[in-house]
Scaffold this motif. Structure first.
Motif, mmCIF file in Angstrom:
data_model
loop_
_atom_site.group_PDB
_atom_site.id
_atom_site.type_symbol
_atom_site.label_atom_id
_atom_site.label_comp_id
_atom_site.label_asym_id
_atom_site.label_seq_id
_atom_site.Cartn_x
_atom_site.Cartn_y
_atom_site.Cartn_z
ATOM 1 N N GLN A 66 4.373 4.501 -4.693
ATOM 2 C CA GLN A 66 4.641 3.920 -6.006
ATOM 3 C C GLN A 66 3.364 3.341 -6.613
ATOM 4 O O GLN A 66 3.098 3.504 -7.811
ATOM 5 C CB GLN A 66 5.704 2.824 -5.879
ATOM 6 C CG GLN A 66 6.078 2.146 -7.196
ATOM 7 C CD GLN A 66 6.602 3.112 -8.238
ATOM 8 O OE1 GLN A 66 7.316 4.066 -7.913
ATOM 9 N NE2 GLN A 66 6.249 2.879 -9.502
ATOM 10 N N ILE A 67 2.557 2.693 -5.786
ATOM 11 C CA ILE A 67 1.283 2.153 -6.273
ATOM 12 C C ILE A 67 0.363 3.287 -6.703
ATOM 13 O O ILE A 67 -0.325 3.207 -7.731
ATOM 14 C CB ILE A 67 0.621 1.287 -5.176
ATOM 15 C CG1 ILE A 67 1.476 0.053 -4.901
ATOM 16 C CG2 ILE A 67 -0.796 0.860 -5.606
ATOM 17 C CD1 ILE A 67 0.989 -0.779 -3.724
ATOM 18 N N MET A 68 0.340 4.381 -5.931
ATOM 19 C CA MET A 68 -0.472 5.541 -6.306
ATOM 20 C C MET A 68 -0.028 6.114 -7.648
ATOM 21 O O MET A 68 -0.864 6.470 -8.496
ATOM 22 C CB MET A 68 -0.368 6.619 -5.228
ATOM 23 C CG MET A 68 -1.066 6.275 -3.928
ATOM 24 S SD MET A 68 -0.843 7.587 -2.692
ATOM 25 C CE MET A 68 -1.721 8.939 -3.475
ATOM 26 N N PRO A 103 -8.613 -0.936 -9.545
ATOM 27 C CA PRO A 103 -9.497 -2.020 -9.098
ATOM 28 C C PRO A 103 -10.673 -1.572 -8.243
ATOM 29 O O PRO A 103 -11.541 -2.372 -7.904
ATOM 30 C CB PRO A 103 -8.557 -2.907 -8.278
ATOM 31 C CG PRO A 103 -7.532 -1.963 -7.744
ATOM 32 C CD PRO A 103 -7.334 -0.918 -8.815
ATOM 33 N N GLY A 104 -10.710 -0.280 -7.845
ATOM 34 C CA GLY A 104 -11.829 0.203 -7.050
ATOM 35 C C GLY A 104 -11.723 -0.105 -5.570
ATOM 36 O O GLY A 104 -12.741 -0.255 -4.889
ATOM 37 N N ASP A 105 -10.499 -0.196 -5.029
ATOM 38 C CA ASP A 105 -10.306 -0.521 -3.617
ATOM 39 C C ASP A 105 -10.252 0.754 -2.772
ATOM 40 O O ASP A 105 -10.584 1.849 -3.231
ATOM 41 C CB ASP A 105 -9.043 -1.358 -3.434
ATOM 42 C CG ASP A 105 -7.803 -0.692 -4.053
ATOM 43 O OD1 ASP A 105 -7.861 0.521 -4.332
ATOM 44 O OD2 ASP A 105 -6.791 -1.384 -4.262
ATOM 45 N N PHE A 106 -9.803 0.612 -1.516
ATOM 46 C CA PHE A 106 -9.729 1.748 -0.602
ATOM 47 C C PHE A 106 -8.846 2.858 -1.159
ATOM 48 O O PHE A 106 -9.189 4.047 -1.084
ATOM 49 C CB PHE A 106 -9.184 1.282 0.752
ATOM 50 C CG PHE A 106 -8.847 2.398 1.693
ATOM 51 C CD1 PHE A 106 -9.831 2.975 2.487
ATOM 52 C CD2 PHE A 106 -7.549 2.888 1.783
ATOM 53 C CE1 PHE A 106 -9.522 4.021 3.348
ATOM 54 C CE2 PHE A 106 -7.235 3.929 2.640
ATOM 55 C CZ PHE A 106 -8.229 4.493 3.422
ATOM 56 N N LEU A 107 -7.713 2.509 -1.717
ATOM 57 C CA LEU A 107 -6.788 3.510 -2.249
ATOM 58 C C LEU A 107 -7.433 4.301 -3.379
ATOM 59 O O LEU A 107 -7.285 5.526 -3.456
ATOM 60 C CB LEU A 107 -5.503 2.834 -2.733
ATOM 61 C CG LEU A 107 -4.405 3.762 -3.257
ATOM 62 C CD1 LEU A 107 -3.974 4.754 -2.183
ATOM 63 C CD2 LEU A 107 -3.201 2.955 -3.750
ATOM 64 N N PHE A 132 -0.494 12.358 2.633
ATOM 65 C CA PHE A 132 -1.474 11.986 3.650
ATOM 66 C C PHE A 132 -2.048 10.598 3.368
ATOM 67 O O PHE A 132 -2.201 9.779 4.272
ATOM 68 C CB PHE A 132 -2.611 13.013 3.698
ATOM 69 C CG PHE A 132 -3.613 12.758 4.795
ATOM 70 C CD1 PHE A 132 -3.452 13.324 6.052
ATOM 71 C CD2 PHE A 132 -4.706 11.935 4.574
ATOM 72 C CE1 PHE A 132 -4.362 13.081 7.067
ATOM 73 C CE2 PHE A 132 -5.623 11.678 5.588
ATOM 74 C CZ PHE A 132 -5.448 12.257 6.837
ATOM 75 N N ILE A 133 -2.361 10.319 2.103
ATOM 76 C CA ILE A 133 -2.932 9.020 1.740
ATOM 77 C C ILE A 133 -1.927 7.906 1.997
ATOM 78 O O ILE A 133 -2.281 6.815 2.471
ATOM 79 C CB ILE A 133 -3.390 9.018 0.274
ATOM 80 C CG1 ILE A 133 -4.585 9.970 0.099
ATOM 81 C CG2 ILE A 133 -3.785 7.610 -0.179
ATOM 82 C CD1 ILE A 133 -5.010 10.158 -1.346
ATOM 83 N N ALA A 134 -0.651 8.167 1.702
ATOM 84 C CA ALA A 134 0.383 7.164 1.962
ATOM 85 C C ALA A 134 0.480 6.865 3.456
ATOM 86 O O ALA A 134 0.599 5.701 3.870
ATOM 87 C CB ALA A 134 1.733 7.650 1.437
ATOM 88 N N GLU A 135 0.398 7.913 4.291
ATOM 89 C CA GLU A 135 0.432 7.724 5.745
ATOM 90 C C GLU A 135 -0.811 6.971 6.225
ATOM 91 O O GLU A 135 -0.743 6.107 7.098
ATOM 92 C CB GLU A 135 0.524 9.079 6.452
ATOM 93 C CG GLU A 135 1.786 9.864 6.171
ATOM 94 C CD GLU A 135 3.019 9.184 6.738
ATOM 95 O OE1 GLU A 135 2.953 8.679 7.872
ATOM 96 O OE2 GLU A 135 4.039 9.137 6.036
ATOM 97 N N LEU A 136 -1.962 7.305 5.639
ATOM 98 C CA LEU A 136 -3.216 6.661 6.023
ATOM 99 C C LEU A 136 -3.197 5.173 5.694
ATOM 100 O O LEU A 136 -3.582 4.328 6.507
ATOM 101 C CB LEU A 136 -4.379 7.340 5.300
ATOM 102 C CG LEU A 136 -5.795 6.826 5.590
ATOM 103 C CD1 LEU A 136 -6.131 6.994 7.057
ATOM 104 C CD2 LEU A 136 -6.803 7.566 4.724
ATOM 105 N N ALA A 137 -2.727 4.846 4.490
ATOM 106 C CA ALA A 137 -2.661 3.440 4.079
ATOM 107 C C ALA A 137 -1.703 2.662 4.983
ATOM 108 O O ALA A 137 -1.974 1.520 5.368
ATOM 109 C CB ALA A 137 -2.215 3.342 2.621
ATOM 110 N N ASN A 142 -9.900 9.263 -5.558
ATOM 111 C CA ASN A 142 -11.066 9.949 -6.126
ATOM 112 C C ASN A 142 -11.511 11.126 -5.272
ATOM 113 O O ASN A 142 -12.012 12.132 -5.777
ATOM 114 C CB ASN A 142 -12.226 8.964 -6.287
ATOM 115 C CG ASN A 142 -11.948 7.898 -7.336
ATOM 116 O OD1 ASN A 142 -11.107 8.085 -8.220
ATOM 117 N ND2 ASN A 142 -12.635 6.776 -7.242
ATOM 118 N N ASP A 143 -11.334 11.005 -3.961
ATOM 119 C CA ASP A 143 -11.779 12.058 -3.044
ATOM 120 C C ASP A 143 -10.794 13.222 -2.953
ATOM 121 O O ASP A 143 -11.095 14.235 -2.310
ATOM 122 C CB ASP A 143 -12.003 11.478 -1.642
ATOM 123 C CG ASP A 143 -13.253 10.610 -1.575
ATOM 124 O OD1 ASP A 143 -14.067 10.682 -2.511
ATOM 125 O OD2 ASP A 143 -13.402 9.857 -0.591
#
Length: 328
Positions: free
Chosen positions: A91-93, A104-108, A125-130, A113-114
């Motif tokens: 949801q944040i993504m 805000p330029g954080d890890f997410l 994958f990003i959701a699992e990583l976070a 960006n990548d």
């Protein structure tokens, strides 16, 4: 992040000191969960309606259950709790995709960006990583600090030495109220020894898993290629050939242990090249917590402290302490 960490610890310990007995594990869990969630992917604890921190203890206790994913089983509940957490990140993504100017330029954001250049970086994958980052920080830091408070309560001579080191840091400052610096953190060697000794005595995970890529001969036995190996790190950490009187809580032992020995015999964050990426963050957070605790507060254990391993560390009765400010 050191100033942010110290500010978070100060705020939380101040609240604890105005309450009665505090159950340390859950209180530290909430603190580290909120902090890591905020700096990693912008989780706003004040405005979030998601079930977050309440789900994680259930997830941790269910992690080693039999993997039968049908309603009514422990594993099914575990997966449902995990899905709640992952959905929160998704949801944040989604909000960031819709409002790129407000990132805000954080890890997410870095992961988003990548996505254009790294094919494996999908939304799932990003959701699992976070979630993995959040879970790793949440469990390791909260468990280790709970154990540290228990051990310090039971070993006043260790607490005295720890307090002396951290109060010496304050005395050397031109402004006693200034924040902890990186240079000061690097001088806190006994504080780090207390953290290491806590991790050694009660290593949080039950072991490390590795896959044999080829046949391995060990003292006449052959581990066939393809087999999974589990190194039981709590046993390695209690080896009397490496650690004299291994069941004794003795932070001073770390003065005499060389790096070669430690590289082979101390693995709280993994071993070899596959160590936890958050190891240094975890140690920094724990040191900052202990620094604020021993320089500003007194505490006494009210009840609890029993520990079980099944196979992860659990506190069946909790560890309840009462905090009071040293200024009172």
């Amino acid at each position: 992040m050191l100033p942010q960490i110290e500010a978070t610890v100060n705020s939380n310990l101040c609240k604890w000191s105005t309450q009665g007995a505090v159950e340390v594990k859950s209180a530290i869990s909430r603190m580290i969960f909120n902090f890591t969630g905020k700096v990693a992917f912008g989780y706003d604890v004040e405005n979030s309606k998601a079930e977050t921190i309440e789900s994680l203890p259930n997830f941790i206790q269910s992690l080693m259950s039999f993997p039968l994913n049908i309603p009514g089983t422990t594993f099914h509940k575990c997966m449902k709790d995990k899905e709640k957490m992952s959905n929160m990140v998704r949801q944040i993504m989604k909000e960031r995709f819709n409002s790129p100017d407000k990132r805000p330029g954080d890890f997410l954001d870095q992961a988003i960006n990548d996505m254009a250049s790294e094919k494996f970086l999908t939304e799932d994958f990003i959701a699992e990583l976070a979630f993995g980052i959040l879970f790793a920080a949440f469990e390791s830091v909260s468990t280790t600090l709970t154990l540290a408070l228990k051990f310090l309560s039971e070993n006043p001579h260790v607490l005295e030495e720890l307090t002396a080191e951290n109060e010496a840091v304050l005395r050397k400052r031109e402004n006693p109220d200034s924040q902890l610096t990186w240079e000061e953190y690097k001088t806190m060697t006994f504080t780090q020894s207390v953290i290491n000794e806590t991790l050694r005595l009660m290593n949080i995970p039950p072991g490390l898993l590795r896959k044999a890529l080829k046949d391995i001969n060990v003292k006449g036995y052959t581990i066939p290629a393809g087999w999974t190996i589990m190194l039981v790190t709590p046993i390695v950490h209690l080896n009397p050939e490496t650690y004299k009187d291994p069941l004794e809580f003795n932070p001073w032992r770390w003065k005499d242990l060389d790096q070669v020995t430690l590289s082979k015999s101390f693995m709280p964050f993994g071993g070899g090249t596959r160590q936890c990426a958050g190891a240094e963050f975890s140690k920094l957070y724990m040191a900052a917590f202990l620094h604020v605790l021993v320089t500003k507060y007194r505490w006494s254990k009210v009840k609890g402290g029993r520990i079980t391993r099944s196979p992860i560390l659990l506190f069946p009765d909790g560890v309840h302490v009462k905090l009071t400010s040293k200024r009172d």
